[in-house]
Enzyme design. Structure first.
Site, mmCIF file in Angstrom:
data_model
loop_
_atom_site.group_PDB
_atom_site.id
_atom_site.type_symbol
_atom_site.label_atom_id
_atom_site.label_comp_id
_atom_site.label_asym_id
_atom_site.label_seq_id
_atom_site.Cartn_x
_atom_site.Cartn_y
_atom_site.Cartn_z
ATOM 1 N N LYS A 93 -17.149 33.748 -32.289
ATOM 2 C CA LYS A 93 -15.930 33.111 -32.550
ATOM 3 C C LYS A 93 -14.912 34.221 -33.086
ATOM 4 O O LYS A 93 -13.572 33.629 -33.084
ATOM 5 C CB LYS A 93 -16.237 31.741 -33.176
ATOM 6 C CG LYS A 93 -17.053 30.577 -32.601
ATOM 7 C CD LYS A 93 -17.206 29.590 -33.578
ATOM 8 C CE LYS A 93 -17.755 28.294 -32.587
ATOM 9 N NZ LYS A 93 -19.210 28.786 -32.130
ATOM 10 N N GLU A 177 -11.238 28.598 -40.951
ATOM 11 C CA GLU A 177 -9.853 28.312 -40.340
ATOM 12 C C GLU A 177 -9.528 26.918 -40.810
ATOM 13 O O GLU A 177 -10.161 26.089 -41.264
ATOM 14 C CB GLU A 177 -10.076 28.371 -38.828
ATOM 15 C CG GLU A 177 -10.980 27.146 -38.078
ATOM 16 C CD GLU A 177 -11.141 27.501 -36.517
ATOM 17 O OE1 GLU A 177 -10.860 28.517 -35.975
ATOM 18 O OE2 GLU A 177 -11.452 26.358 -35.878
ATOM 19 N N ASN A 212 -19.222 16.859 -35.467
ATOM 20 C CA ASN A 212 -18.561 17.865 -34.705
ATOM 21 C C ASN A 212 -18.971 17.930 -33.211
ATOM 22 O O ASN A 212 -18.905 19.165 -32.565
ATOM 23 C CB ASN A 212 -18.362 19.209 -35.257
ATOM 24 C CG ASN A 212 -17.735 19.187 -36.699
ATOM 25 O OD1 ASN A 212 -16.533 18.530 -36.687
ATOM 26 N ND2 ASN A 212 -18.421 19.440 -37.671
ATOM 27 N N GLU A 252 -11.563 26.100 -25.069
ATOM 28 C CA GLU A 252 -11.399 24.834 -26.057
ATOM 29 C C GLU A 252 -10.134 25.023 -26.786
ATOM 30 O O GLU A 252 -9.965 25.815 -27.387
ATOM 31 C CB GLU A 252 -12.576 24.485 -26.906
ATOM 32 C CG GLU A 252 -14.005 24.409 -25.820
ATOM 33 C CD GLU A 252 -14.945 23.778 -26.538
ATOM 34 O OE1 GLU A 252 -14.935 23.643 -27.893
ATOM 35 O OE2 GLU A 252 -16.114 23.188 -26.008
ATOM 36 N N GLU A 265 -11.929 28.103 -29.418
ATOM 37 C CA GLU A 265 -13.163 28.737 -28.921
ATOM 38 C C GLU A 265 -13.611 29.009 -27.343
ATOM 39 O O GLU A 265 -12.640 27.938 -26.789
ATOM 40 C CB GLU A 265 -14.425 28.535 -29.587
ATOM 41 C CG GLU A 265 -15.055 27.132 -29.285
ATOM 42 C CD GLU A 265 -16.279 26.644 -29.780
ATOM 43 O OE1 GLU A 265 -17.162 27.739 -30.002
ATOM 44 O OE2 GLU A 265 -16.418 25.532 -29.952
ATOM 45 N N ASN A 267 -16.408 28.653 -24.698
ATOM 46 C CA ASN A 267 -17.815 28.515 -24.382
ATOM 47 C C ASN A 267 -18.262 29.376 -22.971
ATOM 48 O O ASN A 267 -17.827 28.873 -22.099
ATOM 49 C CB ASN A 267 -18.483 26.982 -24.427
ATOM 50 C CG ASN A 267 -18.307 26.453 -25.397
ATOM 51 O OD1 ASN A 267 -19.137 26.858 -26.479
ATOM 52 N ND2 ASN A 267 -17.508 25.362 -25.935
#
Length: 692
Positions: A93, A177, A212, A252, A265, A267
Site C-alpha cells: 500500500k 492516511e 472495514n 479501489e 489501494e 488489490n
C-alpha cells in the site's frame, strides 16, 4: 476449460467442498495458516508431487505474496495472476500510493512511508489531521485496519493493527492516511493480458461495510455517472499499464459526495465480489486470468465492447452474530441454498461448504457469496430479498437477518450508501427485524403482527390436525382459536398478544386439511391485553378479518404464505416465505424477513395459567468478563488485586484473524484471572472475575 485441478487443504478443511470437487487433493498441514496455507515450501512440494503447471491463488493467504510468485517463476510454474514485479509494486500500500501519485492518479493525503513506532504514528496523525486510518501495508480484507480520532486511539490502534497484520500477513508494517468521513467505496475491475491489452470494467459499489470489511456490494453503482466511470476507469488502466500489470486486478477508490475520487489501494488478485461484475458484463474473470497467464489475448481487446447489462448485488453470508459482528463456529446441521427465481440464472451461490460442514475458528467466517441479478436494481434487490428468505442455515449464528434488513432499508433503496451506513442506521448493533403496523395509521399499510400471528396460528392448526388425525382418524374436534405471543424483535422482552380464530375457507370446506400442500383459512385477528410490563405493545386496535393461504409440506422448513384483507381494498396482498426452524414447548421458532421469532401459540386456558408461572431470575454477570466468541487469548493486561475502571482494557482475544479488545464491565478490583496468554477459549467462557 478442460483443465484438471489439484486442491490443497489443511486439516480443518479436509472435508471441504473444493477438496471433493477437485481431481486431486494434497494436504499441506494443520489448521494454523502459518503451518499450511502460508507455508510456501510445503505448497511447492505439492506442486512438484502432482506436476501442476499453474497455480490459482484464490482470494487470500498467498494471493498477494510476491515472494511466492518469485518462487513459482523460478520453477517455471505459471502464477495465474500478475508478475512478481507488478504484485510487489502495487500490493504494497505504501509503494502503490507513490506509484499512483507519479502516474497522475488522485491520492488521499497521508504519509507515504513506513511508520516506525507508535510515537511516529502519533506525530504523523497530527501532521495529516484527524481522523486518520491506520492500515497494514501488506493487508486486505479489513484486517489490520483501525480508525483513530485522537492520540490515545492512535496508540491502541497501532498495537492492534501491528499484531493483526503480523498474524494475518506476516508483515507488521503500517501506513497512515487521512480518513474521509462518509465516503463511498467504489472499485474498478481491470483485466489485462501479456500482449498489451488492458480493459476496465464497470464499477462495483462496496460501501456497506463492517470493521472495514465489505458486506454488500453491487454493480454498477447507483451513484456513479458515465463521465466519472470513464475517468476512474482510465486512471485505473493508466496505473496498471505503468507497472506492466497483467491478469485481473482491482483499483479501489474512495468517492466523496461531489464524485471526487481518491486512490485507496490496488488489490492484485481476484476479488471476492467478482461475480457481480461477471453478471453485468458477461466476462468470466477466472477464464480471463487463465488466458492471460497462458499468454493468450483477452476474449475481447476493445474497450468499446464492454457494456453494462442489468444490475447485480452480492451479499456476503457470514457465520457471525449480526448484532455485534462476532464470529460463530459450529457444525452446519441444516443447510439449503436458494435457487433461481424469475430468470434462469438470477441467483448464484459461491460457497465452499455443504450440510454437515464445520465452521472453524481458524479462518474467515464467510459461508457464501450470494449474488442476484435483475434487469433493474429493483429487480436484483427483490430477488435478493427472496433468496435470503429461502436460505436455510442452522447450527451457527449467521448474518442473514442483517443482510435482509439492509436490502429492505429505505436508504438502500434510494442508493444513499456510504462506508458508515451500518454505524449510522444501526448505532447500537442490529437487534433484529422490527415488526411494523402501518395499517391503522394510513388505512392502506400492512400489519405484520397480524400476518405473523395468522401464519403461526395456521401452522399450529395444521400440526394439531396432523397429530389428532394420526391418533384418532376423522375427528374434527381440534381447537381453532389460538393466542399468539409475538416478541417485537428477537431480542426484545416486550410481547404483543394476538388472538387468532381460524375457519376453513368456503372453497375448501369439504376438503380435509392438507399435510403436504395448500391450505386456505378465513381468520379473525384481534389484539388482546398483553401484560403490565408492555401495555402499549403494538398490534391490532380492532379485529381484522383476513384470509391466509399457506403452502407447506410438513417436514419442510419453508412455508409460502399469502395474506389479504378482502374487506379492505387498501390493504395490499402480502406474499412472503417464512422458515419453520424448530418446535418449542409452547410454540415454535419462525424466521420472518431474515429474523428469528420465538413464538408461543397457546390456548386461552394456557394463557391464564402462565400468569402463575414465576419468571427465572437472570444471572448476574456484571462482575465477569466473558469470552464473546471462541478464540485465543493474545494478551492479559491486568493482574489479581489490581484496580480497574469501567471500559479499561483487560485482555485481547483473537478469532478468525481479528483481534478484539475485552474491557472491564465496571470499576472495581480484579478478583481472579481464569485463563492464560495463549489459552484457547470457547464462547461464553468466564475469563476474568471482579470483586463483587
Amino acid at each position: 476449460m478442460g483443465i484438471k485441478t489439484v486442491a490443497i487443504y489443511s486439516d480443518a478443511d479436509a472435508e471441504s467442498l473444493h477438496v471433493k470437487l477437485a481431481d486431486e487433493a494434497v494436504r499441506v498441514g494443520p489448521a494454523p495458516t502459518s503451518q499450511s496455507y502460508l507455508n510456501i515450501p510445503v505448497i511447492l512440494d505439492a506442486i512438484t508431487q502432482t506436476g501442476a503447471q499453474a497455480v490459482h491463488p484464490g482470494y487470500g493467504f498467498l494471493s498477494e505474496n510476491s515472494a511466492f510468485v518469485k518462487e513459482l517463476e523460478a520453477r517455471n510454474v505459471s502464477f495465474i495472476g500478475p508478475n512478481e514485479y507488478a504484485m510487489h509494486a502495487m500490493g504494497d500500500k505504501i509503494q502503490s500510493k507513490i506509484i499512483a501519485k507519479e502516474a497522475g492518479v488522485n491520492v488521499i493525503p497521508g504519509f507515504n512511508g513506513v511508520v516506525k513506532d507508535v510515537q511516529h504514528a502519533v506525530t504523523i496523525a497530527n501532521e495529516v489531521g484527524y481522523p486518520i486510518m491506520l492500515k497494514a501495508s501488506a493487508g486486505g480484507g479489513g484486517k489490520g485496519m483501525r480508525i483513530a480520532r485522537n492520540d490515545a486511539e492512535v496508540e491502541e490502534a497501532f498495537r492492534l493493527c501491528t499484531e493483526e497484520a503480523k498474524s494475518s500477513f506476516g508483515d507488521s508494517r503500517l501506513l497512515v492516511e487521512r480518513f474521509i468521513d462518509q465516503p463511498r467505496h467504489i472499485e474498478i475491475q481491470i483485466i489485462a493480458d501479456k500482449n498489451g491489452n488492458c480493459l476496465y470494467l464497470p464499477e462495483r459499489e462496496c460501501s456497506i461495510q463492517r470493521r472495514n470489511q465489505k458486506v454488500i456490494e453491487e454493480a454498477p453503482s447507483p451513484f456513479i455517472d458515465p463521465e466519472t466511470r470513464r475517468a476512474m476507469g482510465e486512471q485505473a488502466v493508466a496505473l496498471s499499464k505503468n507497472v506492466g500489470y497483467t491478469s485481473a486486478g482491482t483499483v479501489e477508490f474512495l468517492v466523496d459526495s461531489n464524485r471526487q475520487f481518491y486512490f485507496l489501494e490496488m488489490n492484485t488478485r481476484l476479488q471476492v465480489e467478482h461475480p457481480i461484475t461477471e453478471y453485468i458484463t458477461g466476462f468470466d474473470l477466472v477464464e480471463e486470468m487463465i488466458r492471460s497467464s497462458a499468454g493468450l489475448n483477452l476474449t475481447t481487446t476493445n474497450q468499446s465492447d464492454v457494456k453494462i447489462n442489468g444490475w447485480a448485488i452480492e451479499s456476503r453470508v457470514y457465520a457471525e452474530d449480526p448484532e455485534h459482528y462476532l464470529p460463530s463456529i459450529g457444525t452446519l446441521s441444516k443447510y439449503t441454498e436458494p435457487t433461481n427465481y424469475k430468470l434462469p440464472n438470477d441467483v448464484r451461490c459461491d460457497s465452499g461448504i455443504t450440510e454437515g460442514s464445520e465452521i472453524s475458528m481458524y479462518y474467515d467466517p464467510m459461508i457464501c457469496k450470494l449474488s442476484t441479478f435483475g434487469k433493474t436494481r429493483q429487480d436484483a434487490t427483490e430477488t435478493m430479498k427472496r433468496s435470503l428468505d429461502n436460505y436455510l442455515i442452522s447450527g451457527v449464528n449467521h448474518n442473514i437477518p442483517l443482510l435482509r434488513d439492509v436490502v429492505s432499508h429505505p436508504a438502500f433503496a434510494s442508493g444513499d450508501l456510504f462506508t458508515g451506513f451500518l454505524a449510522k442506521y444501526y448505532p447500537n448493533g442490529f437487534k433484529g427485524y422490527q415488526l411494523k403496523d402501518t395499517s391503522s395509521a394510513t388505512g392502506n399499510g400492512q400489519n405484520e403482527f397480524a400476518e405473523l400471528a395468522a401464519t403461526s396460528a395456521a401452522l399450529q392448526l395444521i400440526i394439531n390436525h396432523r397429530d389428532m388425525f394420526t391418533s384418532k382418524p376423522n375427528t374434527q374436534t381440534y381447537p381453532k382459536k389460538f393466542i399468539v405471543q409475538i416478541p417485537q424483535t428477537n431480542s426484545d422482552d416486550s410481547i404483543s398478544n394476538t388472538s387468532v380464530e381460524l375457519t376453513i375457507s368456503p372453497k375448501s370446506q369439504n376438503s380435509p386439511i392438507n399435510f403436504t400442500g395448500i391450505n386456505e383459512f378465513n381468520c379473525i385477528a384481534t389484539t388482546i391485553p398483553s401484560s403490565q410490563e408492555s401495555p402499549n405493545a403494538p398490534g391490532l386496535l380492532n379485529p381484522l378479518n383476513c384470509t391466509i393461504s399457506t403452502e407447506w409440506s410438513l417436514g419442510s422448513p419453508f412455508i409460502k404464505v399469502s395474506f389479504s384483507v378482502p374487506s379492505n381494498p387498501n390493504y395490499p396482498q402480502s406474499t412472503f416465505t417464512v422458515q419453520y426452524l424448530e418446535k418449542t414447548t409452547l410454540g415454535f421458532v419462525l424466521q420472518y424477513k431474515g429474523t428469528k421469532f420465538n413464538l408461543n401459540v397457546i390456548s386461552e386456558f394456557q394463557q391464564n395459567m402462565l400468569k402463575f408461572m414465576k419468571p427465572k431470575p437472570k444471572l448476574d454477570t456484571s462482575n465477569l468478563v466473558i469470552a464473546p466468541m471462541p478464540g485465543t487469548i493474545v494478551s492479559i493486561s491486568v493482574s489479581p488485586g489490581q484496580k480497574v475502571s469501567e471500559g479499561m482494557e483487560v485482555a485481547v482475544i483473537e478469532a478468525m484473524k481479528m483481534q478484539n479488545v475485552l474491557r472491564a464491565p465496571k470499576s472495581g478490583i480484579i478478583k481472579s484471572i481464569l485463563v492464560e496468554q495463549g489459552s484457547a477459549v470457547s464462547g461464553d467462557d468466564i475469563l476474568i472475575e471482579l470483586e463483587k
